[in-house]
Design an enzyme around this catalytic site. Structure first.
Site, PDB file in Angstrom:
ATOM      1  N   LYS A  37      47.022  24.981  44.718  1.00 47.10           N
ATOM      2  CA  LYS A  37      47.370  26.053  43.973  1.00 47.10           C
ATOM      3  C   LYS A  37      48.738  26.236  44.862  1.00 47.10           C
ATOM      4  O   LYS A  37      48.467  27.243  45.707  1.00 47.10           O
ATOM      5  CB  LYS A  37      46.566  27.097  44.027  1.00 47.10           C
ATOM      6  CG  LYS A  37      47.027  28.413  43.445  1.00 47.10           C
ATOM      7  CD  LYS A  37      46.591  28.393  41.960  1.00 47.10           C
ATOM      8  CE  LYS A  37      46.951  29.870  41.354  1.00 47.10           C
ATOM      9  NZ  LYS A  37      46.578  29.874  39.921  1.00 47.10           N
ATOM     10  N   THR A 209      29.613  31.118  29.613  1.00 52.20           N
ATOM     11  CA  THR A 209      28.591  31.300  30.419  1.00 52.20           C
ATOM     12  C   THR A 209      28.309  29.999  31.460  1.00 52.20           C
ATOM     13  O   THR A 209      27.567  30.119  32.166  1.00 52.20           O
ATOM     14  CB  THR A 209      27.300  31.537  29.767  1.00 52.20           C
ATOM     15  OG1 THR A 209      27.259  30.434  28.559  1.00 52.20           O
ATOM     16  CG2 THR A 209      27.289  32.564  29.136  1.00 52.20           C
TER      17      THR A 209
END
Length: 226
Positions: A37, A209
């Site tokens: 990142k 979920t």
């Protein structure tokens, strides 16, 4: 070495969740994986006063190889704003050349997969002249587009896909990600439209979920694994 740059239709599309799932999937297939990142805005200080980003920490947790945090996320800003604005407010200047050098250094470790997660969408400024998308172009990485399923995502996805291809990169595929707890209206119809119009395969539909393990199983990426 396979290089994959993960971008999104916008902020909070679910890039990190899908990036972690990709790392997990490749690692389970016996691949040596590194996730980066390079730029993160929205970091918190740890007990030592060092800035840490939750997205970068998640990538660090799911990559198979061990790297110090400073290599996973070399440019960290505390404020959760656009990177070029965060840099200005912190009195720093981030250049594409620096990010390229940092990624090239990690390439020397020769992983099977080098995954690089972007920040926000495809056209995120680094400074007054350069975009973060230039990093993917310089590294000649394949791109995976994470589409956050919400109203407006069709236009965002198609414009992003057009820009990626116009930049000369391969759009390896896209992921439909239900990033919000609230399911968008006409969900299946929207996914069908995206599938018909994005000029790349859909690699999976990930529900809100899903755990990282469940998301990894829903990704059809066998063709990407060397």
């Amino acid at each position: 070495m396979k290089k994959i740059f993960v971008t999104g239709t916008d902020t909070d599309a679910g890039k990190t969740w899908i990036s972690a799932a990709l790392l997990h999937r490749f690692s389970e297939a016996g691949q040596r994986c590194i996730g980066l990142k390079p730029v993160a805005a929205g970091c918190e200080k740890n007990e030592s006063g060092d800035l840490r980003n939750s997205d970068a920490l998640l990538l660090q947790n799911y990559m198979s190889e061990s790297l110090p945090y400073e290599q996973v996320n070399p440019v960290a800003f505390e404020e959760p704003v656009a990177p070029h604005l965060a840099a200005q407010r912190a009195g720093r200047h981030v250049t594409l050349q620096r990010l390229i050098g940092l990624c090239r250094g990690v390439e020397l470790k020769r992983p099977d997969l080098l995954l690089i997660e972007g920040a926000g969408g495809w056209r995120v400024p680094l400074n007054e002249q350069e975009m973060l998308s230039g990093l993917a172009v310089e590294l000649q990485a394949e791109v995976i587009l994470v589409v956050g399923l919400k109203l407006g995502c069709i236009s965002h996805a198609l414009l992003t896909a057009e820009a990626i291809i116009r930049d000369g990169l391969k759009l390896a595929g896209w992921v439909a990600n239900q990033a919000s707890e609230v399911e968008m209206d006409l969900l299946q119809e929207n996914i069908a439209t995206l599938t018909a119009l994005i000029p790349a395969p859909c690699l999976g539909v990930v529900p809100h979920t899903a755990t990282i393990d469940e998301a990894a199983l829903k990704l059809e990426v066998d063709a990407l694994i060397p």
